[in-house]
Write a protein that holds these residues in place. Structure first.
Motif, PDB file in Angstrom:
ATOM      1  N   ASP A  41      47.977  44.696  43.712  1.00  0.00           N
ATOM      2  CA  ASP A  41      46.629  45.241  43.936  1.00  0.00           C
ATOM      3  C   ASP A  41      45.933  45.470  42.594  1.00  0.00           C
ATOM      4  N   GLY A  42      44.617  45.325  42.596  1.00  0.00           N
ATOM      5  CA  GLY A  42      43.847  45.610  41.398  1.00  0.00           C
ATOM      6  C   GLY A  42      43.725  47.115  41.176  1.00  0.00           C
ATOM      7  N   GLY A  43      43.553  47.513  39.931  1.00  0.00           N
ATOM      8  CA  GLY A  43      43.407  48.933  39.618  1.00  0.00           C
ATOM      9  C   GLY A  43      42.050  49.467  40.044  1.00  0.00           C
ATOM     10  N   SER A  44      42.024  50.718  40.495  1.00  0.00           N
ATOM     11  CA  SER A  44      40.781  51.392  40.876  1.00  0.00           C
ATOM     12  C   SER A  44      40.279  52.223  39.697  1.00  0.00           C
ATOM     13  N   ILE A  45      39.039  52.675  39.790  1.00  0.00           N
ATOM     14  CA  ILE A  45      38.468  53.521  38.746  1.00  0.00           C
ATOM     15  C   ILE A  45      38.119  54.880  39.352  1.00  0.00           C
ATOM     16  N   TYR A  46      38.550  55.937  38.670  1.00  0.00           N
ATOM     17  CA  TYR A  46      38.319  57.309  39.112  1.00  0.00           C
ATOM     18  C   TYR A  46      37.517  58.058  38.054  1.00  0.00           C
ATOM     19  N   MET A  47      36.728  59.012  38.514  1.00  0.00           N
ATOM     20  CA  MET A  47      36.104  59.994  37.638  1.00  0.00           C
ATOM     21  C   MET A  47      36.896  61.292  37.773  1.00  0.00           C
ATOM     22  N   MET A  48      37.159  61.948  36.647  1.00  0.00           N
ATOM     23  CA  MET A  48      37.881  63.216  36.675  1.00  0.00           C
ATOM     24  C   MET A  48      37.126  64.252  35.852  1.00  0.00           C
ATOM     25  N   GLY A 112      39.690  69.231  36.973  1.00  0.00           N
ATOM     26  CA  GLY A 112      40.778  68.463  37.563  1.00  0.00           C
ATOM     27  C   GLY A 112      40.395  67.677  38.800  1.00  0.00           C
ATOM     28  N   GLN A 113      39.197  67.883  39.324  1.00  0.00           N
ATOM     29  CA  GLN A 113      38.756  67.175  40.525  1.00  0.00           C
ATOM     30  C   GLN A 113      38.593  65.687  40.222  1.00  0.00           C
ATOM     31  N   LYS A 114      39.126  64.836  41.130  1.00  0.00           N
ATOM     32  CA  LYS A 114      39.056  63.388  40.938  1.00  0.00           C
ATOM     33  C   LYS A 114      38.200  62.755  42.024  1.00  0.00           C
ATOM     34  N   LEU A 115      37.539  61.661  41.658  1.00  0.00           N
ATOM     35  CA  LEU A 115      36.673  60.955  42.587  1.00  0.00           C
ATOM     36  C   LEU A 115      36.813  59.457  42.344  1.00  0.00           C
ATOM     37  N   MET A 116      37.214  58.711  43.391  1.00  0.00           N
ATOM     38  CA  MET A 116      37.278  57.261  43.266  1.00  0.00           C
ATOM     39  C   MET A 116      35.863  56.690  43.374  1.00  0.00           C
ATOM     40  N   VAL A 117      35.455  55.906  42.389  1.00  0.00           N
ATOM     41  CA  VAL A 117      34.103  55.341  42.404  1.00  0.00           C
ATOM     42  C   VAL A 117      34.100  53.865  42.769  1.00  0.00           C
ATOM     43  N   VAL A 118      35.170  53.136  42.441  1.00  0.00           N
ATOM     44  CA  VAL A 118      35.312  51.738  42.890  1.00  0.00           C
ATOM     45  C   VAL A 118      36.770  51.487  43.235  1.00  0.00           C
ATOM     46  N   GLN A 119      36.978  50.738  44.315  1.00  0.00           N
ATOM     47  CA  GLN A 119      38.316  50.447  44.828  1.00  0.00           C
ATOM     48  C   GLN A 119      38.807  49.120  44.276  1.00  0.00           C
ATOM     49  N   GLY A 120      40.062  49.093  43.851  1.00  0.00           N
ATOM     50  CA  GLY A 120      40.653  47.846  43.374  1.00  0.00           C
ATOM     51  C   GLY A 120      40.800  46.826  44.486  1.00  0.00           C
ATOM     52  N   GLY A 121      40.797  45.555  44.107  1.00  0.00           N
ATOM     53  CA  GLY A 121      40.913  44.474  45.088  1.00  0.00           C
ATOM     54  C   GLY A 121      42.291  44.421  45.735  1.00  0.00           C
ATOM     55  N   TRP A 122      42.334  43.995  47.002  1.00  0.00           N
ATOM     56  CA  TRP A 122      43.589  43.895  47.748  1.00  0.00           C
ATOM     57  C   TRP A 122      44.361  42.659  47.287  1.00  0.00           C
ATOM     58  N   HIS A 123      45.682  42.755  47.306  1.00  0.00           N
ATOM     59  CA  HIS A 123      46.510  41.654  46.810  1.00  0.00           C
ATOM     60  C   HIS A 123      46.461  40.441  47.742  1.00  0.00           C
ATOM     61  N   GLY A 124      46.663  39.268  47.140  1.00  0.00           N
ATOM     62  CA  GLY A 124      46.804  38.054  47.944  1.00  0.00           C
ATOM     63  C   GLY A 124      48.218  37.916  48.478  1.00  0.00           C
ATOM     64  N   LEU A 125      48.388  37.100  49.509  1.00  0.00           N
ATOM     65  CA  LEU A 125      49.681  36.940  50.183  1.00  0.00           C
ATOM     66  C   LEU A 125      50.355  35.650  49.738  1.00  0.00           C
ATOM     67  N   GLY A 126      51.657  35.768  49.481  1.00  0.00           N
ATOM     68  CA  GLY A 126      52.441  34.591  49.128  1.00  0.00           C
ATOM     69  C   GLY A 126      52.814  33.786  50.369  1.00  0.00           C
ATOM     70  N   ASN A 127      53.357  32.564  50.151  1.00  0.00           N
ATOM     71  CA  ASN A 127      53.620  31.700  51.312  1.00  0.00           C
ATOM     72  C   ASN A 127      54.777  32.202  52.170  1.00  0.00           C
ATOM     73  N   THR A 128      55.573  33.132  51.636  1.00  0.00           N
ATOM     74  CA  THR A 128      56.630  33.717  52.465  1.00  0.00           C
ATOM     75  C   THR A 128      56.042  34.407  53.694  1.00  0.00           C
ATOM     76  N   ARG A 129      54.850  34.988  53.534  1.00  0.00           N
ATOM     77  CA  ARG A 129      54.203  35.728  54.631  1.00  0.00           C
ATOM     78  C   ARG A 129      53.859  34.822  55.812  1.00  0.00           C
ATOM     79  N   PHE A 130      53.768  33.518  55.590  1.00  0.00           N
ATOM     80  CA  PHE A 130      53.299  32.603  56.645  1.00  0.00           C
ATOM     81  C   PHE A 130      54.445  31.814  57.280  1.00  0.00           C
ATOM     82  N   LYS A 131      55.678  32.194  56.941  1.00  0.00           N
ATOM     83  CA  LYS A 131      56.853  31.534  57.522  1.00  0.00           C
ATOM     84  C   LYS A 131      56.994  31.920  58.987  1.00  0.00           C
TER      85      LYS A 131
END
Length: 407
Positions: A41-48, A112-131
């Protein structure tokens, strides 16, 4: 350190890693099957919110922030490494706004309060997933999803219990020096204070409150005169406003006129902020004869149709300041008790706070639009918004409470 309370930045979350296409190949093992792993997964960005910061100067010149991309998947069912999240530290009291939609993403009001401002991208699936039983050697993978991207506007508002209002040289900085350990610059010329100052006022061993001094306003500040009104937003989160008026101006100007100027500019900026509890504090009483106090106070009170408390003090001589601070502390305690026990009052204040935030943001956006027009070469800029306002009728049946301290 340079004081910066507004910045615009661009944030980009990390993209997800791509899935891998791989097949098991080992000696003496034929047709080993798929073993391509998923990406990370891609990294997200938080404000703290960081209580050790008091300015947004770190974002003045660095405006683009990218989180780490997720690694691609590997063979032997190896999953790619997740991208590291990026944490951007901002002062407590920072509001995060989406520049494109003007949506308030969040308000960081606690350390200490955190806030996610952008969400990281979801991972792609390898060919094992389609067996499957019918597809023993899939050659299908999916790429990682792109991370979110946003243009953000960060607005910092100082967090204080009490805010000071007044013309330049009304004695606001002298007052905060007199009642707290803060040491803002004090001089005999206008606009000595260029940025907000905070001071902690200790009334008792376990009792204290925070007071904010903002740069002085002049007539026409809502149209950009002087330092303008952009610092008024720092009073949006205060619980009580102290309107300081110089009883003995050196330029022989009228004290009632000076008091009226501030009220007018406050209403133009935010009518709801003008509804905030506000006390009138007449400063520099040591500069005029004691027998003239009553006449000067009466003149100002009648001009403003004032019904709230009126304090006559001298900040530099510390006349009346101790009584004022104790009364402020008592007001804070009574307010806290009422908030805890009166749901209707709590809801009323929450509604007022929201209206102040909305009006302040709209006013500041209008000023930004006018500045943008000027930068684009437009020579004449008409006021944006309706400057007409109606003063509320004030019931002065009982008259104001005026507090004198005679030494």
């Amino acid at each position: 350190m340079k004081f910066v309370d507004e910045v615009s930045i661009r944030v980009k979350a990390g993209d997800g890693g791509n899935g891998a296409m791989s097949f098991r190949r080992e000696k003496f093992i034929e047709n080993g099957g798929p073993n391509g792993g998923d990406g990370g997964d891609g990294g997200s960005i938080y404000m703290m919110a960081d209580e050790n910061l008091n300015t947004l100067v770190d974002y003045r010149y660095t405006r683009h922030f990218d989180a780490e991309r997720g690694s691609n998947g590997g063979s032997t069912d190896c999953t790619g490494k997740k991208g590291e999240d990026l944490i951007l530290r901002v002062p407590v009291g920072t509001t995060v706004i989406d520049s494109a939609t003007q949506e308030v993403i969040g308000d960081l009001t606690r350390a200490g309060q955190k806030l996610m401002v952008v969400q990281g991208g979801w991972h792609g699936l390898g060919n094992t997933r389609f067996k499957s039983s019918t597809n023993r050697a899939p050659r299908q993978t999916t790429p990682g999803k792109p991370g979110e991207q946003r243009d953000l506007k960060l607005e910092m508002k100082v967090l204080a219990d009490v805010g000071l209002l007044g013309l330049p040289n009304a004695g606001k900085s002298t007052f905060i020096r007199s009642v707290s350990a803060a040491k803002p610059k004090v001089a005999d010329y206008p606009f000595t204070t260029l940025v907000p100052n905070l001071g902690v006022v200790s009334v008792d061993r376990w009792k204290s409150f925070v007071i904010a001094d903002i740069p002085g306003l002049i007539e026409g500040a809502s149209d950009g005169a002087g330092l303008g009104i952009r610092f008024l937003k720092h009073l949006a989160r205060t619980r009580l406003l102290l309107h300081l008026v110089d009883m003995a101006p050196l330029d022989d100007s009228s004290a009632p006129d000076a008091a009226e100027v501030i009220v007018n500019e406050l209403i133009k900026f935010s009518p709801s902020l003008a509804e905030r509890d506000r006390w009138l504090v007449l400063n520099k009483c040591d500069q005029i004869l004691e027998e003239e106090h009553d006449e000067r106070v009466k003149e100002i009170v009648e001009r403003l149709e004032w019904t709230g408390p009126v304090y006559v003090i001298s900040a530099i001589a510390k006349i009346g300041t101790e009584r004022l601070c104790h009364d402020i502390m008592r007001y804070m305690e009574d307010r806290a008790d009422r908030l805890a026990n009166d749901p209707a009052y709590k809801e009323e204040l929450a509604d007022l706070d929201q209206r102040i935030e909305d009006e302040a943001r709209a006013q500041l956006q209008a000023l930004d639009d006018k500045r943008a027009l000027r930068r684009s070469g437009v020579k004449s800029v008409h006021d944006i918004g309706d400057d007409d306002w109606d003063e509320e009728d004030v019931d002065d049946e009982d008259g104001p409470e005026i507090i004198y301290v005679r030494d």
